[in-house]
Write a protein that holds these residues in place. Structure first.
Motif, PDB file in Angstrom:
ATOM      1  N   ALA A  21       0.824  -1.202   0.000  1.00 40.22           N
ATOM      2  CA  ALA A  21       0.000   0.000   0.000  1.00 40.22           C
ATOM      3  C   ALA A  21       0.860   1.253   0.000  1.00 40.22           C
ATOM      4  O   ALA A  21       1.944   1.278   0.569  1.00 40.22           O
ATOM      5  N   VAL A  22       0.353   2.293  -0.628  1.00 39.14           N
ATOM      6  CA  VAL A  22       0.987   3.601  -0.615  1.00 39.14           C
ATOM      7  C   VAL A  22       0.000   4.584  -0.014  1.00 39.14           C
ATOM      8  O   VAL A  22      -1.165   4.635  -0.415  1.00 39.14           O
ATOM      9  N   THR A  23       0.438   5.336   0.982  1.00 44.97           N
ATOM     10  CA  THR A  23      -0.415   6.365   1.565  1.00 44.97           C
ATOM     11  C   THR A  23      -0.275   7.642   0.759  1.00 44.97           C
ATOM     12  O   THR A  23       0.831   8.169   0.609  1.00 44.97           O
ATOM     13  N   LYS A  24      -1.392   8.147   0.231  1.00 50.66           N
ATOM     14  CA  LYS A  24      -1.382   9.376  -0.565  1.00 50.66           C
ATOM     15  C   LYS A  24      -2.260  10.418   0.117  1.00 50.66           C
ATOM     16  O   LYS A  24      -3.419  10.162   0.443  1.00 50.66           O
ATOM     17  N   THR A  25      -1.676  11.590   0.323  1.00 54.82           N
ATOM     18  CA  THR A  25      -2.370  12.680   1.002  1.00 54.82           C
ATOM     19  C   THR A  25      -2.702  13.786   0.015  1.00 54.82           C
ATOM     20  O   THR A  25      -1.853  14.193  -0.791  1.00 54.82           O
ATOM     21  N   TYR A  26      -3.939  14.283   0.082  1.00 50.47           N
ATOM     22  CA  TYR A  26      -4.351  15.375  -0.800  1.00 50.47           C
ATOM     23  C   TYR A  26      -3.689  16.670  -0.338  1.00 50.47           C
ATOM     24  O   TYR A  26      -3.805  17.058   0.832  1.00 50.47           O
ATOM     25  N   VAL A  27      -2.993  17.347  -1.248  1.00 49.70           N
ATOM     26  CA  VAL A  27      -2.291  18.587  -0.908  1.00 49.70           C
ATOM     27  C   VAL A  27      -2.722  19.747  -1.805  1.00 49.70           C
ATOM     28  O   VAL A  27      -2.137  20.828  -1.749  1.00 49.70           O
ATOM     29  N   GLY A  28      -3.749  19.525  -2.622  1.00 47.99           N
ATOM     30  CA  GLY A  28      -4.251  20.596  -3.484  1.00 47.99           C
ATOM     31  C   GLY A  28      -5.118  21.579  -2.712  1.00 47.99           C
ATOM     32  O   GLY A  28      -5.323  21.458  -1.499  1.00 47.99           O
ATOM     33  N   ALA A  29      -5.641  22.568  -3.427  1.00 46.85           N
ATOM     34  CA  ALA A  29      -6.504  23.575  -2.820  1.00 46.85           C
ATOM     35  C   ALA A  29      -7.828  22.956  -2.396  1.00 46.85           C
ATOM     36  O   ALA A  29      -8.325  22.021  -3.025  1.00 46.85           O
ATOM     37  N   SER A  49      -4.869  -0.095  -4.536  1.00 49.11           N
ATOM     38  CA  SER A  49      -4.206  -0.615  -3.338  1.00 49.11           C
ATOM     39  C   SER A  49      -3.730   0.520  -2.432  1.00 49.11           C
ATOM     40  O   SER A  49      -3.021   0.276  -1.458  1.00 49.11           O
ATOM     41  N   ASP A  50      -4.137   1.749  -2.743  1.00 46.03           N
ATOM     42  CA  ASP A  50      -3.624   2.911  -2.011  1.00 46.03           C
ATOM     43  C   ASP A  50      -4.555   3.343  -0.876  1.00 46.03           C
ATOM     44  O   ASP A  50      -5.763   3.108  -0.903  1.00 46.03           O
ATOM     45  N   TYR A  51      -3.948   4.002   0.089  1.00 43.38           N
ATOM     46  CA  TYR A  51      -4.632   4.555   1.255  1.00 43.38           C
ATOM     47  C   TYR A  51      -4.639   6.068   1.065  1.00 43.38           C
ATOM     48  O   TYR A  51      -3.600   6.719   1.118  1.00 43.38           O
ATOM     49  N   ALA A  52      -5.816   6.646   0.793  1.00 43.49           N
ATOM     50  CA  ALA A  52      -5.929   8.080   0.507  1.00 43.49           C
ATOM     51  C   ALA A  52      -6.383   8.835   1.750  1.00 43.49           C
ATOM     52  O   ALA A  52      -7.279   8.387   2.463  1.00 43.49           O
ATOM     53  N   ILE A  53      -5.756   9.988   1.996  1.00 46.28           N
ATOM     54  CA  ILE A  53      -6.098  10.810   3.159  1.00 46.28           C
ATOM     55  C   ILE A  53      -6.564  12.188   2.688  1.00 46.28           C
ATOM     56  O   ILE A  53      -5.873  12.865   1.922  1.00 46.28           O
ATOM     57  N   GLU A  75      -9.334   7.700   4.137  1.00 42.90           N
ATOM     58  CA  GLU A  75      -9.476   8.262   5.485  1.00 42.90           C
ATOM     59  C   GLU A  75      -9.897   9.716   5.314  1.00 42.90           C
ATOM     60  O   GLU A  75      -9.169  10.528   4.740  1.00 42.90           O
ATOM     61  N   ILE A  76     -11.082  10.049   5.817  1.00 37.43           N
ATOM     62  CA  ILE A  76     -11.657  11.378   5.607  1.00 37.43           C
ATOM     63  C   ILE A  76     -11.589  12.173   6.904  1.00 37.43           C
ATOM     64  O   ILE A  76     -12.354  11.930   7.838  1.00 37.43           O
ATOM     65  N   ARG A  77     -10.658  13.114   6.943  1.00 37.31           N
ATOM     66  CA  ARG A  77     -10.589  14.049   8.068  1.00 37.31           C
ATOM     67  C   ARG A  77     -11.314  15.344   7.723  1.00 37.31           C
ATOM     68  O   ARG A  77     -11.784  16.057   8.609  1.00 37.31           O
ATOM     69  N   GLY A  78     -11.317  15.683   6.426  1.00 39.83           N
ATOM     70  CA  GLY A  78     -12.019  16.865   5.937  1.00 39.83           C
ATOM     71  C   GLY A  78     -13.357  16.460   5.335  1.00 39.83           C
ATOM     72  O   GLY A  78     -14.186  15.853   6.009  1.00 39.83           O
ATOM     73  N   THR A  79     -13.551  16.786   4.032  1.00 42.46           N
ATOM     74  CA  THR A  79     -14.834  16.496   3.378  1.00 42.46           C
ATOM     75  C   THR A  79     -14.603  15.898   1.998  1.00 42.46           C
ATOM     76  O   THR A  79     -13.814  16.416   1.206  1.00 42.46           O
ATOM     77  N   LEU A  80     -15.300  14.808   1.710  1.00 47.79           N
ATOM     78  CA  LEU A  80     -15.361  14.224   0.373  1.00 47.79           C
ATOM     79  C   LEU A  80     -16.707  14.620  -0.213  1.00 47.79           C
ATOM     80  O   LEU A  80     -17.759  14.213   0.274  1.00 47.79           O
ATOM     81  N   ASP A  81     -16.698  15.446  -1.269  1.00 47.87           N
ATOM     82  CA  ASP A  81     -17.913  16.035  -1.830  1.00 47.87           C
ATOM     83  C   ASP A  81     -18.181  15.459  -3.215  1.00 47.87           C
ATOM     84  O   ASP A  81     -17.430  15.706  -4.153  1.00 47.87           O
ATOM     85  N   LEU A  82     -19.248  14.660  -3.336  1.00 49.48           N
ATOM     86  CA  LEU A  82     -19.649  14.105  -4.623  1.00 49.48           C
ATOM     87  C   LEU A  82     -20.772  14.960  -5.193  1.00 49.48           C
ATOM     88  O   LEU A  82     -21.805  15.155  -4.534  1.00 49.48           O
ATOM     89  N   THR A  83     -20.578  15.466  -6.405  1.00 45.27           N
ATOM     90  CA  THR A  83     -21.540  16.394  -6.987  1.00 45.27           C
ATOM     91  C   THR A  83     -21.562  16.251  -8.501  1.00 45.27           C
ATOM     92  O   THR A  83     -20.617  15.711  -9.103  1.00 45.27           O
TER      93      THR A  83
END
Length: 307
Positions: A21-29, A49-53, A75-83
Motif C-alpha cells: 500500500a501507498v499512503t497518498k495525502t491530498y495537498v491541493g486547494a 491498493s492505495d490509502y488516501a487521506i 481516510e476522511i478528516r475533511g470532506t469528500l464532496d460528490l456532486t
C-alpha cells in the motif's frame, strides 16, 4: 509531587491491503478535484491498493465518473464532496474521523464502498468510523503520544493487537509531507513502546509510525505533532495539555511565569509548586482547544496547546 497525565492523541485502527500500500495525502486547494494527479503526494491519483487521506479543513470534489480509478481505502478528516453525477469506487472501506464527512448532493452521486453503493443523502449519512472492509490488521494501536523532555522529544505508543507483525519504523518531518526514518522498534508483543528523538527540529515536529508486517506489507499511523522551542525554552508537559492542568518544568530560581492568549489577553491561574521547582498551573477560566503563550520574567517562552 508532579502529576503527569498521559494524553492519548489518536486511536486508529490501521488498514492493511493484500498488496503493498501507498499512503497518498491530498495537498491541493480545498474544493479541488479528486482526479488531478498533482494534487496528491506522492503524485498520482490514488489507486486500488492505495490509502488516501483527505486532511482536516480540506474539501475534495468528485464531479463526474471516477469509478474507473478505484481507490483502496479513504481516510476522511475533511470532506469528500460528490456532486454533478459524481461517482467514486472504494475497494475496501472508508474511515471518517470526527469532524470529517462525505457529502452526496443528489441521487446521481454515488459512492461505492466494498461493493455497496451509497447514493445522495445515503452518502451524507455515512457515520464516523469505518464503513466497509476494515481489512486484516497486523497491528492495532491503542495510543500514540509525544512530549518534550529537556532537549529531546519522547515518543510512546501502545498496541492492543499484533498478528504476524515485524517492526515499527519511526518517521519524522518538519512539514508533515516529506518524512525521513529516524529509528526502528522490532515487535515485542502487545505492550508499551518508546523512542527518543535526540535531535528535534526547532519549531513543529511531525511524527508517524510505519507499521511493517512479516510479509513486507505496511501501513502508517496517524501523524501527530509537537512544538519544540529549543534548549532554553520553558518545558510544558504533556503538550498538548488538558485545559484544566498545565505542568511546567525547567524554571530557574526566582523565575516567574505568565500565561497569555494569542491576542495578548492574560489568563489568570492558580499554581502548585513542588520541591524541585516544577509548577502545576490551573487556569481560572476555560482555555479548551486554544493555543496559549507561556512567558517568564526572564523573557523565555513556549506555546501551550490545550484540548
Amino acid at each position: 509531587m508532579n502529576i503527569i497525565k498521559t494524553i492519548v492523541f489518536f486511536i486508529l485502527t490501521c488498514q492493511s491491503f493484500s498488496v503493498l500500500a501507498v499512503t497518498k495525502t491530498y495537498v491541493g486547494a480545498s474544493g479541488g478535484d479528486w482526479g488531478v494527479a498533482a494534487s496528491w503526494t506522492p503524485a498520482g491519483i490514488p489507486g486500488p491498493s492505495d490509502y488516501a487521506i483527505i486532511p482536516a479543513g480540506i474539501t475534495v470534489t468528485v464531479s463526474g465518473n471516477q469509478t474507473g480509478t478505484h481507490v483502496g481505502f479513504i481516510e476522511i478528516r475533511g470532506t469528500l464532496d460528490l456532486t454533478n453525477n459524481g461517482k467514486l469506487t472504494v475497494v475496501d472501506g472508508v474511515h471518517i474521523v470526527s469532524g470529517g464527512g462525505a457529502v452526496g448532493n443528489g441521487n446521481s452521486d454515488q459512492l461505492r464502498v466494498n461493493n455497496i453503493t451509497y447514493s445522495g443523502n445515503e452518502i451524507t449519512a455515512i457515520p464516523e468510523g469505518t464503513t466497509g472492509n476494515s481489512g486484516a490488521y497486523p497491528v492495532t494501536l491503542a495510543g500514540f503520544e509525544l512530549y518534550v523532555q529537556g532537549e529531546s522529544v519522547q515518543l510512546k505508543w501502545q498496541t492492543s493487537e499484533e498478528l504476524n507483525f515485524s517492526k515499527f519504523e519511526v518517521e519524522k518531518s518538519s512539514n508533515a509531507v516529506s518524512f525521513e526514518r529516524i529509528g526502528n522498534q522490532n515487535s515485542l508483543g502487545i505492550q508499551i513502546y518508546s523512542f527518543v528523538d535526540e535531535n528535534p527540529f526547532v519549531g513543529n515536529n511531525y511524527y508517524r509510525l510505519k507499521m511493517v508486517d512479516l510479509d513486507g506489507t505496511f501501513d502508517y499511523s496517524k501523524i501527530i505533532t509537537i512544538n519544540y522551542e529549543g534548549e532554553d525554552a520553558l518545558i510544558v508537559y504533556p503538550n498538548p495539555s488538558e485545559s484544566s492542568v498545565i505542568n511546567v518544568s525547567g524554571l530557574y530560581d526566582s523565575e516567574e511565569v505568565m500565561l497569555y492568549r494569542l491576542n495578548g489577553q492574560r489568563v489568570e491561574f492558580d499554581f502548585l509548586e513542588s520541591n524541585n521547582g516544577q509548577l502545576q498551573i490551573t487556569p481560572k477560566e476555560k482555555v479548551k482547544a486554544e493555543t496559549l503563550i507561556l512567558r517568564s520574567n526572564l523573557n523565555r517562552s513556549t506555546r501551550v496547546f490545550t484540548f
